[in-house]
Motif scaffolding. Structure first.
Motif, PDB file in Angstrom:
ATOM      1  N   MET A   1       0.842  -1.192   0.000  1.00  0.00           N
ATOM      2  CA  MET A   1       0.000   0.000   0.000  1.00  0.00           C
ATOM      3  C   MET A   1       0.878   1.244   0.000  1.00  0.00           C
ATOM      4  N   VAL A   2       0.261   2.382  -0.314  1.00  0.00           N
ATOM      5  CA  VAL A   2       1.002   3.634  -0.386  1.00  0.00           C
ATOM      6  C   VAL A   2       0.353   4.653   0.549  1.00  0.00           C
ATOM      7  N   GLU A   3       1.164   5.360   1.293  1.00  0.00           N
ATOM      8  CA  GLU A   3       0.643   6.350   2.236  1.00  0.00           C
ATOM      9  C   GLU A   3       0.115   7.564   1.478  1.00  0.00           C
ATOM     10  N   MET A   4      -1.042   8.047   1.896  1.00  0.00           N
ATOM     11  CA  MET A   4      -1.663   9.209   1.283  1.00  0.00           C
ATOM     12  C   MET A   4      -1.334  10.470   2.081  1.00  0.00           C
ATOM     13  N   PRO A   5      -1.167  11.597   1.407  1.00  0.00           N
ATOM     14  CA  PRO A   5      -1.042  12.856   2.138  1.00  0.00           C
ATOM     15  C   PRO A   5      -2.383  13.231   2.755  1.00  0.00           C
ATOM     16  N   GLU A   6      -2.391  14.281   3.531  1.00  0.00           N
ATOM     17  CA  GLU A   6      -3.647  14.746   4.119  1.00  0.00           C
ATOM     18  C   GLU A   6      -4.435  15.525   3.063  1.00  0.00           C
ATOM     19  N   TYR A   7      -5.729  15.277   3.021  1.00  0.00           N
ATOM     20  CA  TYR A   7      -6.615  15.998   2.114  1.00  0.00           C
ATOM     21  C   TYR A   7      -7.798  16.527   2.916  1.00  0.00           C
ATOM     22  N   THR A   8      -8.341  17.657   2.452  1.00  0.00           N
ATOM     23  CA  THR A   8      -9.595  18.168   2.996  1.00  0.00           C
ATOM     24  C   THR A   8     -10.618  18.201   1.873  1.00  0.00           C
ATOM     25  N   LEU A   9     -11.701  17.474   2.052  1.00  0.00           N
ATOM     26  CA  LEU A   9     -12.791  17.431   1.083  1.00  0.00           C
ATOM     27  C   LEU A   9     -13.964  18.229   1.634  1.00  0.00           C
ATOM     28  N   ASP A  10     -15.011  18.346   0.846  1.00  0.00           N
ATOM     29  CA  ASP A  10     -16.226  19.026   1.291  1.00  0.00           C
ATOM     30  C   ASP A  10     -17.343  18.009   1.437  1.00  0.00           C
ATOM     31  N   GLY A  11     -17.988  18.027   2.611  1.00  0.00           N
ATOM     32  CA  GLY A  11     -19.112  17.156   2.872  1.00  0.00           C
ATOM     33  C   GLY A  11     -20.374  17.960   3.109  1.00  0.00           C
ATOM     34  N   GLU A  12     -21.447  17.275   3.386  1.00  0.00           N
ATOM     35  CA  GLU A  12     -22.734  17.956   3.593  1.00  0.00           C
ATOM     36  C   GLU A  12     -22.676  18.931   4.750  1.00  0.00           C
ATOM     37  N   ALA A  13     -21.850  18.629   5.767  1.00  0.00           N
ATOM     38  CA  ALA A  13     -21.755  19.492   6.945  1.00  0.00           C
ATOM     39  C   ALA A  13     -20.555  20.428   6.895  1.00  0.00           C
ATOM     40  N   GLY A  14     -19.816  20.442   5.772  1.00  0.00           N
ATOM     41  CA  GLY A  14     -18.667  21.327   5.659  1.00  0.00           C
ATOM     42  C   GLY A  14     -17.391  20.571   5.361  1.00  0.00           C
ATOM     43  N   PRO A  15     -16.243  21.243   5.529  1.00  0.00           N
ATOM     44  CA  PRO A  15     -14.960  20.607   5.238  1.00  0.00           C
ATOM     45  C   PRO A  15     -14.741  19.362   6.097  1.00  0.00           C
ATOM     46  N   VAL A  16     -14.124  18.342   5.489  1.00  0.00           N
ATOM     47  CA  VAL A  16     -13.890  17.093   6.201  1.00  0.00           C
ATOM     48  C   VAL A  16     -12.569  16.509   5.716  1.00  0.00           C
ATOM     49  N   ARG A  17     -11.775  16.012   6.641  1.00  0.00           N
ATOM     50  CA  ARG A  17     -10.505  15.398   6.277  1.00  0.00           C
ATOM     51  C   ARG A  17     -10.753  14.027   5.642  1.00  0.00           C
ATOM     52  N   LEU A  18      -9.809  13.611   4.813  1.00  0.00           N
ATOM     53  CA  LEU A  18      -9.926  12.288   4.197  1.00  0.00           C
ATOM     54  C   LEU A  18     -10.088  11.208   5.257  1.00  0.00           C
ATOM     55  N   VAL A  19      -9.331  11.283   6.323  1.00  0.00           N
ATOM     56  CA  VAL A  19      -9.402  10.255   7.364  1.00  0.00           C
ATOM     57  C   VAL A  19     -10.781  10.219   8.006  1.00  0.00           C
ATOM     58  N   ASP A  20     -11.489  11.353   8.001  1.00  0.00           N
ATOM     59  CA  ASP A  20     -12.812  11.391   8.620  1.00  0.00           C
ATOM     60  C   ASP A  20     -13.875  10.694   7.772  1.00  0.00           C
ATOM     61  N   LEU A  21     -13.589  10.457   6.486  1.00  0.00           N
ATOM     62  CA  LEU A  21     -14.543   9.737   5.645  1.00  0.00           C
ATOM     63  C   LEU A  21     -14.738   8.308   6.133  1.00  0.00           C
ATOM     64  N   PHE A  22     -13.765   7.793   6.882  1.00  0.00           N
ATOM     65  CA  PHE A  22     -13.865   6.433   7.401  1.00  0.00           C
ATOM     66  C   PHE A  22     -14.905   6.319   8.514  1.00  0.00           C
ATOM     67  N   GLY A  23     -15.257   7.446   9.154  1.00  0.00           N
ATOM     68  CA  GLY A  23     -16.076   7.358  10.363  1.00  0.00           C
ATOM     69  C   GLY A  23     -15.312   6.597  11.420  1.00  0.00           C
ATOM     70  N   ASP A  24     -15.938   5.585  11.992  1.00  0.00           N
ATOM     71  CA  ASP A  24     -15.255   4.767  12.998  1.00  0.00           C
ATOM     72  C   ASP A  24     -14.717   3.471  12.395  1.00  0.00           C
ATOM     73  N   LYS A  25     -14.643   3.412  11.060  1.00  0.00           N
ATOM     74  CA  LYS A  25     -14.174   2.207  10.383  1.00  0.00           C
ATOM     75  C   LYS A  25     -12.697   2.346  10.018  1.00  0.00           C
ATOM     76  N   SER A  26     -12.067   1.197   9.727  1.00  0.00           N
ATOM     77  CA  SER A  26     -10.662   1.222   9.327  1.00  0.00           C
ATOM     78  C   SER A  26     -10.478   1.028   7.828  1.00  0.00           C
ATOM     79  N   GLN A  27     -11.553   0.656   7.104  1.00  0.00           N
ATOM     80  CA  GLN A  27     -11.465   0.407   5.672  1.00  0.00           C
ATOM     81  C   GLN A  27     -12.502   1.250   4.935  1.00  0.00           C
ATOM     82  N   LEU A  28     -12.120   1.726   3.750  1.00  0.00           N
ATOM     83  CA  LEU A  28     -12.987   2.641   3.011  1.00  0.00           C
ATOM     84  C   LEU A  28     -12.913   2.340   1.520  1.00  0.00           C
ATOM     85  N   ILE A  29     -14.089   2.200   0.889  1.00  0.00           N
ATOM     86  CA  ILE A  29     -14.202   2.098  -0.562  1.00  0.00           C
ATOM     87  C   ILE A  29     -14.716   3.439  -1.071  1.00  0.00           C
TER      88      ILE A  29
END
Length: 229
Positions: free
Chosen positions: A45-73
């Motif tokens: 696997m390859v490490e990703m840099p930090e990203y900030t995306l936009d969600g329904e409630a505002g800016p959200v970090r890439l890591v926050d897209l996981f919620g409380d999960k460890s895997q993300l599609i």
């Protein structure tokens, strides 16, 4: 009398013999898919840099897209600026995923990311009745960095997080996304299959231009969209 070309009619024993012969190939394909999945689990696997995306409630970090999960599609949905109806393939493909709670048991989540501005993306989501969670990369290089640049590009990527560090583990595009679909496997079971000109079918089988039988974005909206959206 039917004017369609039909498979030959045989007795039950002959039919079962032909089915058993096909089953040998089907089982071999299943074992090959198991072997491919085993190799996928061994990918680096390859490490990703930090990203900030936009969600329904505002800016959200890439890591926050996981919620409380460890895997993300992540499905990168194609987006074309200024268009009322976005990619019919992406719209139809993602409309299949209405019940994703089963992923909770596998410590995973599945979301949509698109290059469209978040307000436009959420309006489109409502218009076509999509049930997934959407995020926007309009203000981020994330889409381009995962091979889904502005103005085109759909893709599936899988990520794993360890604490706040996110890693990319797998990626596909094109027909590689079909393994996530239930539509094509069902259609491929039918005697006439997808009925597209590129397919190897017996003489006389109904065939149409590629994509011509796919539901368009307007069709998806009419079937599933929120009234007035």
């Amino acid at each position: 009398m039917s004017t369609k070309a039909l498979p030959p009619v045989v007795d039950t024993d002959t039919w079962r013999h032909e089915l058993d012969a096909l089953r040998i190939r089907e089982k071999a394909a299943t074992r090959e898919l198991d072997a491919i999945a085993a190799q996928r689990r061994r990918l680096p696997m390859v490490e990703m840099p930090e990203y900030t995306l936009d969600g329904e409630a505002g800016p959200v970090r890439l890591v926050d897209l996981f919620g409380d999960k460890s895997q993300l599609i992540v499905y990168n949905h194609m987006w074309f600026a200024g268009e009322e109806w976005q990619c019919g393939g992406c719209t139809g493909f993602t409309s299949q995923f209405t019940r994703l709670e089963f992923l909770d048991n596998y410590d995973a989540r599945f979301v949509i990311v698109t290059q469209g501005p978040i307000d436009e993306a959420l309006a489109y989501k409502r218009r076509v009745g999509n049930k997934m969670t959407w995020y926007s990369t309009a203000n981020s290089s994330f889409g381009s960095d995962v091979d889904a640049p502005p103005g085109g590009g759909f893709a599936v990527s899988v990520f794993l997080r360890d604490g706040d560090t996110v890693y990319r583990t797998w990626h596909t595009t094109g027909r590689g996304t079909e393994q996530l679909s239930h539509a094509f496997p069902l259609i491929d079971l039918l005697p006439y299959g997808r009925q597209e000109v590129w397919q190897d079918s017996p003489a006389g089988w109904p065939q149409s231009p590629t994509y011509s039988r796919w539901a368009g974005s307007k069709d998806i909206a009419a079937a599933y969209g929120e009234p007035g959206a």
